[in-house]
Design a protein around this motif. Structure first.
Motif, PDB file in Angstrom:
ATOM      1  N   ILE A  87      39.863  44.403  57.285  1.00  0.00           N
ATOM      2  CA  ILE A  87      39.984  43.960  55.900  1.00  0.00           C
ATOM      3  C   ILE A  87      41.161  43.004  55.842  1.00  0.00           C
ATOM      4  O   ILE A  87      42.257  43.346  56.276  1.00  0.00           O
ATOM      5  N   VAL A  88      40.919  41.822  55.327  1.00  0.00           N
ATOM      6  CA  VAL A  88      41.990  40.862  55.107  1.00  0.00           C
ATOM      7  C   VAL A  88      41.988  40.589  53.607  1.00  0.00           C
ATOM      8  O   VAL A  88      40.972  40.165  53.061  1.00  0.00           O
ATOM      9  N   SER A  89      43.101  40.885  52.946  1.00  0.00           N
ATOM     10  CA  SER A  89      43.121  40.693  51.496  1.00  0.00           C
ATOM     11  C   SER A  89      44.475  40.194  51.024  1.00  0.00           C
ATOM     12  O   SER A  89      45.478  40.323  51.719  1.00  0.00           O
ATOM     13  N   THR A  90      44.454  39.667  49.818  1.00  0.00           N
ATOM     14  CA  THR A  90      45.660  39.186  49.180  1.00  0.00           C
ATOM     15  C   THR A  90      45.497  39.338  47.675  1.00  0.00           C
ATOM     16  O   THR A  90      44.383  39.389  47.167  1.00  0.00           O
ATOM     17  N   PRO A 110      49.540  31.520  23.765  1.00  0.00           N
ATOM     18  CA  PRO A 110      50.079  31.729  25.118  1.00  0.00           C
ATOM     19  C   PRO A 110      48.958  31.805  26.163  1.00  0.00           C
ATOM     20  O   PRO A 110      47.845  32.262  25.870  1.00  0.00           O
ATOM     21  N   PRO A 111      49.241  31.354  27.369  1.00  0.00           N
ATOM     22  CA  PRO A 111      48.233  31.436  28.431  1.00  0.00           C
ATOM     23  C   PRO A 111      47.968  32.894  28.814  1.00  0.00           C
ATOM     24  O   PRO A 111      48.837  33.754  28.659  1.00  0.00           O
ATOM     25  N   THR A 112      46.772  33.152  29.293  1.00  0.00           N
ATOM     26  CA  THR A 112      46.441  34.499  29.773  1.00  0.00           C
ATOM     27  C   THR A 112      46.527  34.502  31.291  1.00  0.00           C
ATOM     28  O   THR A 112      46.122  33.546  31.952  1.00  0.00           O
ATOM     29  N   THR A 113      47.068  35.580  31.814  1.00  0.00           N
ATOM     30  CA  THR A 113      47.214  35.726  33.261  1.00  0.00           C
ATOM     31  C   THR A 113      46.426  36.947  33.694  1.00  0.00           C
ATOM     32  O   THR A 113      46.524  38.010  33.087  1.00  0.00           O
ATOM     33  N   LYS A 114      45.670  36.772  34.748  1.00  0.00           N
ATOM     34  CA  LYS A 114      44.830  37.849  35.259  1.00  0.00           C
ATOM     35  C   LYS A 114      45.097  37.986  36.758  1.00  0.00           C
ATOM     36  O   LYS A 114      45.038  37.011  37.491  1.00  0.00           O
ATOM     37  N   LYS A 115      45.417  39.205  37.187  1.00  0.00           N
ATOM     38  CA  LYS A 115      45.631  39.464  38.614  1.00  0.00           C
ATOM     39  C   LYS A 115      44.377  40.097  39.195  1.00  0.00           C
ATOM     40  O   LYS A 115      43.742  40.924  38.553  1.00  0.00           O
ATOM     41  N   PHE A 116      44.047  39.691  40.399  1.00  0.00           N
ATOM     42  CA  PHE A 116      42.915  40.271  41.092  1.00  0.00           C
ATOM     43  C   PHE A 116      43.180  40.230  42.582  1.00  0.00           C
ATOM     44  O   PHE A 116      44.059  39.509  43.048  1.00  0.00           O
ATOM     45  N   THR A 117      42.448  41.047  43.298  1.00  0.00           N
ATOM     46  CA  THR A 117      42.551  41.071  44.755  1.00  0.00           C
ATOM     47  C   THR A 117      41.333  40.391  45.322  1.00  0.00           C
ATOM     48  O   THR A 117      40.208  40.615  44.855  1.00  0.00           O
ATOM     49  N   GLU A 118      41.550  39.539  46.284  1.00  0.00           N
ATOM     50  CA  GLU A 118      40.433  38.900  46.969  1.00  0.00           C
ATOM     51  C   GLU A 118      40.663  39.009  48.467  1.00  0.00           C
ATOM     52  O   GLU A 118      41.793  39.110  48.918  1.00  0.00           O
ATOM     53  N   GLY A 119      39.574  39.035  49.201  1.00  0.00           N
ATOM     54  CA  GLY A 119      39.705  39.173  50.639  1.00  0.00           C
ATOM     55  C   GLY A 119      38.362  39.114  51.334  1.00  0.00           C
ATOM     56  O   GLY A 119      37.360  38.701  50.749  1.00  0.00           O
ATOM     57  N   ILE A 120      38.355  39.567  52.563  1.00  0.00           N
ATOM     58  CA  ILE A 120      37.155  39.543  53.403  1.00  0.00           C
ATOM     59  C   ILE A 120      37.026  40.899  54.084  1.00  0.00           C
ATOM     60  O   ILE A 120      38.011  41.453  54.560  1.00  0.00           O
ATOM     61  N   VAL A 121      35.804  41.413  54.115  1.00  0.00           N
ATOM     62  CA  VAL A 121      35.476  42.601  54.903  1.00  0.00           C
ATOM     63  C   VAL A 121      34.703  42.101  56.117  1.00  0.00           C
ATOM     64  O   VAL A 121      33.720  41.375  55.972  1.00  0.00           O
ATOM     65  N   LEU A 141      35.332  39.491  49.135  1.00  0.00           N
ATOM     66  CA  LEU A 141      35.559  40.490  48.087  1.00  0.00           C
ATOM     67  C   LEU A 141      36.403  39.884  46.981  1.00  0.00           C
ATOM     68  O   LEU A 141      37.269  39.058  47.241  1.00  0.00           O
ATOM     69  N   LYS A 142      36.161  40.360  45.754  1.00  0.00           N
ATOM     70  CA  LYS A 142      37.021  39.990  44.638  1.00  0.00           C
ATOM     71  C   LYS A 142      36.888  41.097  43.596  1.00  0.00           C
ATOM     72  O   LYS A 142      35.792  41.394  43.142  1.00  0.00           O
ATOM     73  N   LEU A 154      32.308  49.756  48.729  1.00  0.00           N
ATOM     74  CA  LEU A 154      31.110  50.456  49.205  1.00  0.00           C
ATOM     75  C   LEU A 154      29.864  49.586  49.070  1.00  0.00           C
ATOM     76  O   LEU A 154      29.023  49.549  49.969  1.00  0.00           O
ATOM     77  N   GLN A 155      29.753  48.861  47.966  1.00  0.00           N
ATOM     78  CA  GLN A 155      28.617  47.951  47.792  1.00  0.00           C
ATOM     79  C   GLN A 155      28.652  46.844  48.846  1.00  0.00           C
ATOM     80  O   GLN A 155      27.615  46.461  49.387  1.00  0.00           O
ATOM     81  N   SER A 156      29.832  46.353  49.150  1.00  0.00           N
ATOM     82  CA  SER A 156      29.968  45.295  50.153  1.00  0.00           C
ATOM     83  C   SER A 156      29.580  45.789  51.537  1.00  0.00           C
ATOM     84  O   SER A 156      28.882  45.085  52.281  1.00  0.00           O
ATOM     85  N   ILE A 157      30.010  46.988  51.904  1.00  0.00           N
ATOM     86  CA  ILE A 157      29.663  47.549  53.210  1.00  0.00           C
ATOM     87  C   ILE A 157      28.146  47.724  53.308  1.00  0.00           C
ATOM     88  O   ILE A 157      27.539  47.380  54.325  1.00  0.00           O
ATOM     89  N   ASN A 158      27.533  48.224  52.243  1.00  0.00           N
ATOM     90  CA  ASN A 158      26.074  48.380  52.245  1.00  0.00           C
ATOM     91  C   ASN A 158      25.375  47.027  52.373  1.00  0.00           C
ATOM     92  O   ASN A 158      24.394  46.899  53.124  1.00  0.00           O
ATOM     93  N   ARG A 159      25.854  46.005  51.671  1.00  0.00           N
ATOM     94  CA  ARG A 159      25.255  44.660  51.770  1.00  0.00           C
ATOM     95  C   ARG A 159      25.416  44.101  53.184  1.00  0.00           C
ATOM     96  O   ARG A 159      24.518  43.448  53.702  1.00  0.00           O
ATOM     97  N   ILE A 160      26.557  44.337  53.788  1.00  0.00           N
ATOM     98  CA  ILE A 160      26.781  43.850  55.150  1.00  0.00           C
ATOM     99  C   ILE A 160      25.791  44.512  56.104  1.00  0.00           C
ATOM    100  O   ILE A 160      25.159  43.846  56.922  1.00  0.00           O
TER     101      ILE A 160
END
Length: 178
Positions: A87-90, A110-121, A141-142, A154-160
């Motif tokens: 798993i590589v994520s940031t 004011p601007p809206t800020t949204k944090k999320f994690t993205e990466g690769i399985v 992944l996101k 889990l959905q990503s692992i199943n798709r892979i």
């Protein structure tokens, strides 16, 4: 003008599509000789992770084991296949300025800020004796929240694993959904 409009619609449709699984399948191997596997990940062996981190790796490993079992593979100490994942994520931040003022009052939004994690399985299977890559697949992944991470993972692992077309001990490919 009409061509430009169709191009924009095409791009919008593509951006809404789910991420595609990138895969490699070694077609030169005899898949009927593979019956067992051993799951490894170098990072999950590091005991310095917090309980949440270890739980994260356990979820990944349970998803992989479940998919391998569904394909008829059994865990073993001296396996035919080595299953490895990474798993590589940031964490990324997305900021959106909201300068739309439909009434012309010119007030500050004011601007809206949204944090999320993205990466690769990445999941791969290697022939333990011949040291050859058997199959490899990855997916982007996101996700936004911790609870969402578990479901997304889990959905990503199943798709892979949908891209791995062989049952244990067989050279006959089972049709895949991709």
């Amino acid at each position: 003008m009409r061509l430009t409009l169709w191009f924009i619609i095409f791009i919008l449709i593509q951006s809404c599509a789910p991420p595609k699984v990138i895969k490699f399948l070694n077609s030169e191997l005899d898949y009927s000789k593979y019956h067992t596997y051993r799951l490894i990940n170098y990072k999950s062996d590091d005991k310095s992770y917090a309980a949440d981190g270890m739980a994260f790796y356990n979820e990944i490993e349970n998803g992989i084991k479940q998919n391998m079992r569904a394909k008829g593979y059994e865990p073993a100490d001296r396996p035919d296949l080595i299953a490895r994942y990474e798993i590589v994520s940031t964490t990324a931040t997305e900021t959106r300025n909201q300068n739309y003022d439909p009434y012309g009052y010119n007030y500050y939004i004011p601007p809206t800020t949204k944090k999320f994690t993205e990466g690769i399985v990445l999941i791969e299977l290697r022939d333990r004796k011949e040291k050859k890559l058997v199959w490899q697949a990855s997916l982007d992944l996101k996700y936004n929240m911790r609870g969402e991470a578990k479901l997304t993972l889990l959905q990503s692992i199943n798709r892979i694993f949908e891209t791995y077309p062989y049952q244990a001990g067989s050279n006959d490919q089972v049709p895949t959904e991709q």
